[in-house]
Design an enzyme around this catalytic site. Sequence first.
Site, short mmCIF file in Angstrom:
data_model
loop_
_atom_site.label_atom_id
_atom_site.label_comp_id
_atom_site.label_asym_id
_atom_site.label_seq_id
_atom_site.Cartn_x
_atom_site.Cartn_y
_atom_site.Cartn_z
N SER A 139 0.85 -1.19 0.00
CA SER A 139 0.00 0.00 0.00
C SER A 139 0.88 1.23 0.00
O SER A 139 2.06 1.17 0.38
CB SER A 139 -0.89 0.00 1.25
OG SER A 139 -1.55 1.23 1.42
N TYR A 152 -2.92 -0.61 10.71
CA TYR A 152 -2.95 -0.96 9.29
C TYR A 152 -1.63 -0.56 8.63
O TYR A 152 -1.00 -1.36 7.92
CB TYR A 152 -4.12 -0.28 8.61
CG TYR A 152 -4.12 -0.42 7.10
CD1 TYR A 152 -4.55 -1.60 6.49
CD2 TYR A 152 -3.68 0.62 6.28
CE1 TYR A 152 -4.53 -1.74 5.11
CE2 TYR A 152 -3.66 0.49 4.90
CZ TYR A 152 -4.10 -0.70 4.32
OH TYR A 152 -4.08 -0.82 2.94
N LYS A 156 1.35 -2.87 6.87
CA LYS A 156 1.74 -2.73 5.46
C LYS A 156 3.22 -2.36 5.33
O LYS A 156 3.87 -2.77 4.36
CB LYS A 156 0.86 -1.67 4.78
CG LYS A 156 -0.59 -2.14 4.57
CD LYS A 156 -0.66 -3.34 3.63
CE LYS A 156 -2.10 -3.69 3.28
NZ LYS A 156 -2.19 -4.80 2.30
#
Length: 234
Positions: A139, A152, A156
């Site tokens: 990401s 999150y 990533k």
Amino acid sequence: MKVLITGASRGIGKAIANVFAKQGHQLFLSSRNEQALERTADQIAAEYPQATVHCKAFDLSRKEDALALAEWMEQSAGAPDILVNNAGSFEPGSVHNEADGVLERQLSINLFSAYHLTRALLPLMMKNGQGRHIFNMCSIASLKAYDNGGAYSISKFALYGFSKNLREEMKPHGIKVTAVMPGATLTDSWEGYDNSSRRIMEAKDIAMMVYASSQLSVQACVEDIVIRPQLGDL
């Protein structure tokens, strides 16, 4: 080619499956939601009869399911030529106040799923030699922290680190490794977003880049795919 895609029932995973199916490849699709997965497999098989589509549901946040998926793949057709580690989820929050357990959940699906599945498949992929390719769906959050990213973004960043290490390890074995880092893309994470102004990308944009990268000569490897909306990150 035999293409194994996780998180394939929707969003970017589904878009990638459609692109490879259009070219007549043999697909092995997995996601956690069995009904959604079967609908996707049926849609792809109907639209692209030149492709072969297999599907089986697994919860890749569980190590035992990741290992079971690898076993299903190998028993069905041997090692995949292309592995797309796309399974993942997004839980917004901040490190200082997100709920207890969020980091563990985000790591389990966004990092450990790819780690355990890849490790289980690598012995046979390495034995078969060059021509294999692993895509890890990272990401923009793998490159730059942002507000409300929290666990999150941490997961990533870790997945990108996994990709970079794997890339170095697989060079002598002829296996390519590509980290894919999309910016804002119209998937379930953006449910309800009005994209009539085309502010954010479509899932097929990411899928087309993955497919193009898989078609290069054996001596060429796209290490990173960074793709953002034309107007930049939101």
